[in-house]
Write a protein that holds these residues in place. Sequence first.
Motif, PDB file in Angstrom:
ATOM      1  N   ARG A  79       0.820  -1.213   0.000  1.00 47.33           N
ATOM      2  CA  ARG A  79       0.000   0.000   0.000  1.00 47.33           C
ATOM      3  C   ARG A  79       0.861   1.275   0.000  1.00 47.33           C
ATOM      4  O   ARG A  79       1.700   1.485   0.879  1.00 47.33           O
ATOM      5  CB  ARG A  79      -0.934   0.010   1.220  1.00 47.33           C
ATOM      6  CG  ARG A  79      -1.930   1.176   1.208  1.00 47.33           C
ATOM      7  CD  ARG A  79      -2.905   1.091   2.370  1.00 47.33           C
ATOM      8  NE  ARG A  79      -3.558  -0.214   2.403  1.00 47.33           N
ATOM      9  CZ  ARG A  79      -3.786  -0.913   3.514  1.00 47.33           C
ATOM     10  NH1 ARG A  79      -3.415  -0.438   4.685  1.00 47.33           N
ATOM     11  NH2 ARG A  79      -4.380  -2.082   3.460  1.00 47.33           N
ATOM     12  N   ASP A  80       0.693   2.098  -1.033  1.00 51.23           N
ATOM     13  CA  ASP A  80       1.319   3.420  -1.131  1.00 51.23           C
ATOM     14  C   ASP A  80       2.844   3.379  -1.054  1.00 51.23           C
ATOM     15  O   ASP A  80       3.478   4.336  -0.581  1.00 51.23           O
ATOM     16  CB  ASP A  80       0.783   4.362  -0.038  1.00 51.23           C
ATOM     17  CG  ASP A  80      -0.688   4.655  -0.238  1.00 51.23           C
ATOM     18  OD1 ASP A  80      -1.140   4.613  -1.399  1.00 51.23           O
ATOM     19  OD2 ASP A  80      -1.384   4.891   0.761  1.00 51.23           O
ATOM     20  N   ASP A  82       6.638   3.730  -2.032  1.00 55.95           N
ATOM     21  CA  ASP A  82       7.432   4.582  -2.934  1.00 55.95           C
ATOM     22  C   ASP A  82       8.539   3.787  -3.618  1.00 55.95           C
ATOM     23  O   ASP A  82       8.859   4.029  -4.780  1.00 55.95           O
ATOM     24  CB  ASP A  82       8.084   5.732  -2.144  1.00 55.95           C
ATOM     25  CG  ASP A  82       7.072   6.716  -1.612  1.00 55.95           C
ATOM     26  OD1 ASP A  82       6.535   7.487  -2.415  1.00 55.95           O
ATOM     27  OD2 ASP A  82       6.806   6.708  -0.384  1.00 55.95           O
ATOM     28  N   HIS A 119      -1.994  -1.715  -5.260  1.00 53.38           N
ATOM     29  CA  HIS A 119      -1.833  -0.965  -4.010  1.00 53.38           C
ATOM     30  C   HIS A 119      -0.741   0.109  -4.012  1.00 53.38           C
ATOM     31  O   HIS A 119      -0.783   1.012  -3.181  1.00 53.38           O
ATOM     32  CB  HIS A 119      -1.504  -1.935  -2.863  1.00 53.38           C
ATOM     33  CG  HIS A 119      -2.511  -3.021  -2.678  1.00 53.38           C
ATOM     34  ND1 HIS A 119      -3.789  -2.787  -2.237  1.00 53.38           N
ATOM     35  CD2 HIS A 119      -2.429  -4.357  -2.884  1.00 53.38           C
ATOM     36  CE1 HIS A 119      -4.460  -3.933  -2.166  1.00 53.38           C
ATOM     37  NE2 HIS A 119      -3.656  -4.903  -2.559  1.00 53.38           N
ATOM     38  N   LYS A 121       2.031   3.197  -5.126  1.00 54.51           N
ATOM     39  CA  LYS A 121       1.960   4.454  -5.871  1.00 54.51           C
ATOM     40  C   LYS A 121       2.321   4.166  -7.325  1.00 54.51           C
ATOM     41  O   LYS A 121       3.144   3.280  -7.592  1.00 54.51           O
ATOM     42  CB  LYS A 121       2.973   5.447  -5.286  1.00 54.51           C
ATOM     43  CG  LYS A 121       2.562   5.965  -3.938  1.00 54.51           C
ATOM     44  CD  LYS A 121       3.450   7.106  -3.500  1.00 54.51           C
ATOM     45  CE  LYS A 121       2.990   7.609  -2.153  1.00 54.51           C
ATOM     46  NZ  LYS A 121       4.058   8.284  -1.399  1.00 54.51           N
TER      47      LYS A 121
END
Length: 333
Positions: A79-80, A82, A119, A121
């Motif tokens: 999730r998210d 980078d 999920h 980015k």
Amino acid sequence: MSGTIKVLVTGAAGQIAYSLVSFIAKGDVFGTNQPLSLVLLDIAPMMGVLNGVVMELKDCSFPLLKEIIPTDDYAVAFRDVDVAFLVGAMPRKEGMERKDLLAANVKIFKGQGEALDKHAKKNVKVIVVGNPANTNALICSKYAPSIPKENFTAMTRLDQNRAQAQIADRLGCKVEDVQKVIIWGNHSATQYPDVRHATAVVEGTTTPVQKAVQDDNWLKNEFISTIQKRGAAVIAARKLSSAMSAAKASCDHVRDWWCGTPEGKWVSMAVFSDGSYDVPEGLMYSFPVRTKPDHTYEIVKGLDIDDFSRQKMDLTAKELEEERATALEVCSA
Ligand SMILES: NC(=O)C1=CN([C@@H]2O[C@H](COP(=O)(O)OP(=O)(O)OC[C@H]3O[C@@H](n4cnc5c(N)ncnc54)[C@H](O)[C@@H]3O)[C@@H](O)[C@H]2O)C=CC1
Ligand SMILES: O=C([O-])CC(=O)C(=O)O
């Protein structure tokens, strides 16, 4: 201080991760001014071991480490994110080639591609370390169609570091003074470590490596084969595959991708071929690349390729085509 970035390490209870997480947490990759949230993914049976890694990370009191998230759940892990260090996969044992791991490992990267797609980015940067790294990265990207292809890379930096170290040993110079060695192709025994454009600082003067070494026979035979077989040599000695050096190399890879290569330098990473040097487009192939601080990279173009190099570059491309065909078959079964 910049905003916190979310960094995922998979295979977090394993050997490579044990060194890697501390390198990341102390600032070796993203700089000593970059706060981090570290997400640690492993499989359910390894959660006890992973808990020990979390305890040790806490006990290190790393100032940059703002959060640690241990998990066996892909929805939490990806999730998210980078930056994703995809390390978790089975290592080979003595007598195996890395491609013998394909059947066991490639489905992990199919699943993690799907999880990234869902999920992470959309500008997530992915390094695949788990073997066979090039083909796993290709598959991971295939199953993450919403993320740009250039965001997927595989690690050949360990091969580059090994090559620099062998040349430095031979010349008695500093390892950081050996530059522009290239690793072409697959992270396998067909890779082509190429010193035709490399330089070394010898007695204060930057000199082509070929001229400084003055032994083409060594460069074309023993040197190449040492780098191609170094992973197997470490396994034969340690009974375990390279871990500390693999962790260091993955930090080097991502640091250079994140921060940019210094002026006049290049590094090797496996990226999707755009057809440069007649490498079939769409293969995940190691090239010399230059990176910029905006986290973009470009393949270094226009280097001359002699017949010896052409033959070696084609051989490793052929192996990658074969691996890709097998991997696609495994994934569609
Ligand atoms: N590209 C390169 O230059 C190098 C690649 N490698 C490769 O890196 C990989 C990891 O090596 P080690 O850390 O030594 O292995 P290891 O066996 O010590 O650790 C691997 C970890 O991955 C975990 N794992 C398995 N499936 C997973 C999944 N689906 N999601 C998350 N975690 C999962 C395992 O439970 C284990 O904790 C191997 O495939 C090895 O061949 C190793 C050295 C260099
Ligand atoms: O050889 C192996 O299986 C591990 C690896 O990729 C390396 O050390 O380069």
